[in-house]
Design an enzyme around this catalytic site. Structure first.
Site, mmCIF file in Angstrom:
data_model
loop_
_atom_site.group_PDB
_atom_site.id
_atom_site.type_symbol
_atom_site.label_atom_id
_atom_site.label_comp_id
_atom_site.label_asym_id
_atom_site.label_seq_id
_atom_site.Cartn_x
_atom_site.Cartn_y
_atom_site.Cartn_z
ATOM 1 N N CYS A 13 0.792 -1.243 0.000
ATOM 2 C CA CYS A 13 0.000 0.000 0.000
ATOM 3 C C CYS A 13 0.827 1.297 0.000
ATOM 4 O O CYS A 13 0.576 2.170 -0.837
ATOM 5 C CB CYS A 13 -0.985 0.038 1.157
ATOM 6 S SG CYS A 13 -1.439 -1.539 1.835
ATOM 7 N N ARG B 252 5.799 -12.010 5.252
ATOM 8 C CA ARG B 252 5.179 -11.871 6.575
ATOM 9 C C ARG B 252 5.607 -13.029 7.457
ATOM 10 O O ARG B 252 5.738 -14.155 6.985
ATOM 11 C CB ARG B 252 3.659 -11.863 6.458
ATOM 12 C CG ARG B 252 3.165 -10.660 5.691
ATOM 13 C CD ARG B 252 1.660 -10.654 5.602
ATOM 14 N NE ARG B 252 1.235 -9.634 4.668
ATOM 15 C CZ ARG B 252 -0.002 -9.491 4.222
ATOM 16 N NH1 ARG B 252 -0.942 -10.318 4.646
ATOM 17 N NH2 ARG B 252 -0.315 -8.535 3.384
ATOM 18 N N GLN C 204 1.003 -10.998 -3.763
ATOM 19 C CA GLN C 204 -0.415 -10.617 -3.730
ATOM 20 C C GLN C 204 -0.825 -10.088 -5.088
ATOM 21 O O GLN C 204 -0.051 -9.400 -5.746
ATOM 22 C CB GLN C 204 -0.617 -9.472 -2.739
ATOM 23 C CG GLN C 204 -0.548 -9.859 -1.296
ATOM 24 C CD GLN C 204 -0.842 -8.640 -0.439
ATOM 25 O OE1 GLN C 204 -0.175 -7.621 -0.565
ATOM 26 N NE2 GLN C 204 -1.831 -8.735 0.416
ATOM 27 N N ASP D 180 -2.481 -7.501 -5.897
ATOM 28 C CA ASP D 180 -2.898 -6.344 -5.126
ATOM 29 C C ASP D 180 -3.375 -5.208 -6.033
ATOM 30 O O ASP D 180 -2.917 -5.086 -7.162
ATOM 31 C CB ASP D 180 -1.683 -5.862 -4.322
ATOM 32 C CG ASP D 180 -2.081 -5.226 -3.012
ATOM 33 O OD1 ASP D 180 -3.297 -5.091 -2.771
ATOM 34 O OD2 ASP D 180 -1.178 -4.871 -2.247
ATOM 35 N N HIS E 150 -4.876 -0.865 -5.556
ATOM 36 C CA HIS E 150 -5.370 0.236 -4.723
ATOM 37 C C HIS E 150 -6.089 1.210 -5.612
ATOM 38 O O HIS E 150 -5.571 1.601 -6.662
ATOM 39 C CB HIS E 150 -4.207 0.900 -3.989
ATOM 40 C CG HIS E 150 -3.582 -0.026 -2.994
ATOM 41 N ND1 HIS E 150 -2.466 -0.758 -3.279
ATOM 42 C CD2 HIS E 150 -3.976 -0.385 -1.750
ATOM 43 C CE1 HIS E 150 -2.174 -1.527 -2.238
ATOM 44 N NE2 HIS E 150 -3.073 -1.332 -1.291
ATOM 45 N N LYS F 57 -14.257 -4.567 5.552
ATOM 46 C CA LYS F 57 -13.932 -5.257 4.305
ATOM 47 C C LYS F 57 -14.979 -6.302 3.933
ATOM 48 O O LYS F 57 -15.748 -6.758 4.780
ATOM 49 C CB LYS F 57 -12.558 -5.933 4.408
ATOM 50 C CG LYS F 57 -12.488 -6.953 5.524
ATOM 51 C CD LYS F 57 -11.173 -7.718 5.495
ATOM 52 C CE LYS F 57 -11.112 -8.711 6.642
ATOM 53 N NZ LYS F 57 -10.084 -9.711 6.516
ATOM 54 N N HIS G 285 -8.425 -1.034 -0.940
ATOM 55 C CA HIS G 285 -7.413 -2.078 -1.136
ATOM 56 C C HIS G 285 -8.177 -3.316 -1.581
ATOM 57 O O HIS G 285 -9.206 -3.634 -1.001
ATOM 58 C CB HIS G 285 -6.708 -2.464 0.173
ATOM 59 C CG HIS G 285 -6.193 -1.337 0.984
ATOM 60 N ND1 HIS G 285 -4.854 -1.163 1.224
ATOM 61 C CD2 HIS G 285 -6.822 -0.348 1.657
ATOM 62 C CE1 HIS G 285 -4.688 -0.116 2.011
ATOM 63 N NE2 HIS G 285 -5.864 0.396 2.286
#
Ligand SMILES: [Zn+2]
Ligand SMILES: [Zn+2]
Length: 637
Positions: free
Chosen positions: A335, A364, A382, A384, A386, A466, A512
């Site tokens: 992010c 992680r 990911q 991902d 945004h 979410k 996200h």
């Protein structure tokens, strides 16, 4: 239920009333196959019926309810502990709860259990069940319980007792075996009709690796033999599809202790599938007006302070590394990088929404005990994105993302899913008004889309609520993949803005989202979903050209070359082996099409085509085979 005089009146929650004597009521409950009862909302043993006061409502709890299953299976774990104690008198008992699909009990034994031991334990359990002894509940003082379990050498029970603050505790006894337990249980051991012990595993006492490793026996129980059989064949199918097993057999990926736990090595076959998925993903994102990004794997520690990750996410992050006196951190999220790219130029309201997408690799920390093949890893990519948008665009954007998500999932054969709305957790940032607005935007979009969803209270991320989507695979198992998160907070923290139509600075809202979740996990799910038999468009090899005899080699090579030149992933097998052997080998590799070439095929310039399922498609021309393959690929079949 009113316990007055000789008659009893049961008031069922649906308003129905039944009257009778205690034994009549007991008979009725038995007939209804009750495993326990719910009295004034609390679960109780059937044997406690005689101790009821006036005016109570009573509900039958049967195996069909989740609580009923739990009681039934937990009772079976008592029977298992009883059997273990009979066969291994020195065994020390730890805990034996029900799980979602069965039960387990942890034992401290002086030697590792063998498969033969498990057979003996099962046999003994069968005997205990046949004796049909009642589960007797007794309430005794904590001191008495401590004395009893200490004398019996049950040190784990004594430790558990120390944590109980009540003066008295309940114990349950059946057939001379006594265990510390809150209950309730089924009325007698004979209630258990079908059970099976499934596996043995090591488990630390209280899940703490500093404690002693105990032996955990897993099992399950059902109230009908037929259901147990069905469940066992489901487990067989799960085992056959295990992505770790198929990953080895099909040479898709590996995890190597020299590299490190939870870190995935993609082998050529797996890498080719991943590339195909990535190409599809990137192309569809470009079509959907996303811009693609690449960002670094490390960044200054300060960045994660500003994003709030250090406050809320530290236990999942690795230790920082020092570069020229400044601390850097390997990224757990993408992010802040996307925010930085957004902020690199001034944005006007006309430019929104800005949609950034990246296949971003993050790291992680997960405890080694929780790592599992591709499904739980330490380094992953990911899918991902945004989205920065104005407040009036938020609902449309969420609707867009929902459509996009369902399209992507459908492409991989997932058309059934569970949708969850996760609301504000205990540890959160931002003001309540923003949380409510964000939550409402998600609800509005889901309702417009006609999606039914469940609320998962308190399961939101620290910066916003979410939507989570769990896909159902071909065995009906649910897997968490997609997530859509609204964020009013990071734009504040990072002072993100846009110039409004009024000429003033405004804050955009950030969304996200990840559709597949991570490529590693999604791939693991796909392997199990397809049982390794990937559709043609994803298969590392799409067609195998096989010769019957050596004299067919030239013709077969020409066919294979032509297929390859048209972009079809082809292997050629002209080895001097029997055709049956070649077919078996290609089938084991789960290659979707097999093209066989012999005398007749050479003479007629045709190819005999079969599928990996064994289905014979007959002889066809090169062109016909090519058309068929290309159609499968473009239609993503
Ligand atoms: Zn119990
Ligand atoms: Zn993000």
């Amino acid at each position: 239920m009113r316990n007055g005089g000789s008659g009893i009146i049961i008031k069922y929650p649906d308003g129905k009333e039944v009257s009778g004597t205690l034994s009549e009521i007991e008979g009725k409950l038995k007939k209804a196959k009750a495993v326990a009862v719910r009295v004034n909302g609390g679960l109780q043993d059937l044997s406690q019926l005689g101790h009821l006061g006036d005016e109570v409502s009573l509900e039958t709890v049967t195996f069909d309810s989740p609580e009923g299953k739990e009681i039934y299976r937990h009772s079976t774990s008592h029977i298992m502990a009883h059997a273990v104690k009979t066969l291994f008198p020195k065994a020390k008992l730890a805990i034996g709860p029900a799980t979602v699909e069965g039960f387990y009990y942890d034992f401290d034994l002086d030697r590792p259990l063998t498969p033969e031991d498990i057979e003996h334990i099962e046999k003994k359990m069968g005997e205990i069940i046949n004796e049909n002894r009642p589960f007797n509940r007794r309430v005794i003082s904590k001191t008495e319980a401590e004395r009893f379990f200490k004398d019996a050498g049950e040190e784990y029970k004594v430790e558990l007792l120390k944590e109980i603050t009540d003066e008295s505790v309940s114990v349950y006894e059946e057939g001379g075996f006594m265990d510390l337990c809150r209950g309730p249980h089924v009325p007698s051991t004979g209630t258990v009709r079908a059970f099976k012990l499934l596996s043995i595993a090591g488990a630390y006492w209280r899940g703490d690796e500093k404690n002693k490793m105990l032996q955990r026996i897993y099992g399950t129980a059902f109230d009908r033999e037929k259901d147990l059989k069905e469940y066992l064949s489901f487990l067989e199918e799960v085992k056959k599809r295990d992505h770790r097993k198929l990953g080895r057999e099909l040479d898709l990926f590996s995890i190597n202790d020299e590299i490190g736990a939870g870190l995935i090595l993609w082998h050529p076959n797996g890498a080719l599938i991943r590339k195909t998925i990535e190409d599809f993903w990137r192309n569809e994102h470009l079509k959907a007006d996303y811009s693609l990004l690449y960002t670094p794997h490390i960044a200054k520690l300060d960045l994660w302070n500003r994003s709030g990750h250090l406050d809320f996410y530290r236990e999942n992050m690795y230790s920082p590394m020092e570069i020229e006196g400044v601390d850097y951190e390997i990224k757990p999220m993408n992010c802040p990088f996307h925010i930085s790219i957004y902020k690199s130029s001034l944005k006007s309201y006309r430019e929104l929404p800005v949609r950034y997408a990246e296949l971003g690799t993050v790291y992680r920390y997960e405890r080694s005990g929780t790592l599992h093949g591709l499904l739980r890893v330490r380094g992953f990519t990911q899918d991902d994105a945004h989205i920065f948008c104005r407040e009036d665009q938020i609902e449309d954007e969420i609707l867009n993302i929902l459509d996009f998500t369902l399209f992507i999932l459908k492409t991989f054969g997932f058309d059934s899913y569970d949708v969850y709305l996760s609301t504000r957790p205990e540890g959160y940032v931002g003001n309540l008004e923003n949380w409510d607005r964000a939550t409402n935007a998600l609800i509005q979009a889901m309702e417009k889309k006609g999606l039914t969803y469940e609320i998962d209270p308190g399961a939101g991320v620290f910066y916003g609520p979410k939507i989570d989507i769990k896909v159902k695979d071909s065995l009906g198992r649910a897997w968490q993949c997609s997530t859509i998160q609204v964020d009013f907070n990071n734009p504040e923290r990072f002072d993100v803005g846009f110039r409004g139509s009024d000429g003033k600075e405004h804050r955009p809202i950030m969304i996200h989202r990840a559709l597949m979740g991570s490529l590693e996990r999604f791939f693991g799910i796909l392997v199990e979903h397809y049982a390794g038999a990937f559709p043609v468009w994803l298969s590392p090899v799409q067609v195998a050209v096989l010769t019957i005899a050596e004299r067919h080699a030239n013709h077969a090579s020409a066919v294979a070359e032509r297929l390859k030149s048209e972009g079809i992933r082809t292997v050629l097998n002209i080895d001097n082996e029997k055709i049956g052997h070649k077919i078996r080998e290609a089938t084991i590799r789960k290659i979707p099409y097999l093209g066989i070439i012999g005398d007749r095929e050479v003479a007629e310039t045709r190819i005999s085509v079969r599928k990996r399922s064994g289905e014979d498609l007959g002889a066809m021309t090169e062109d016909a085979l090519m058309t068929r393959l290309k159609e499968d690929i473009t239609r993503r079949r």
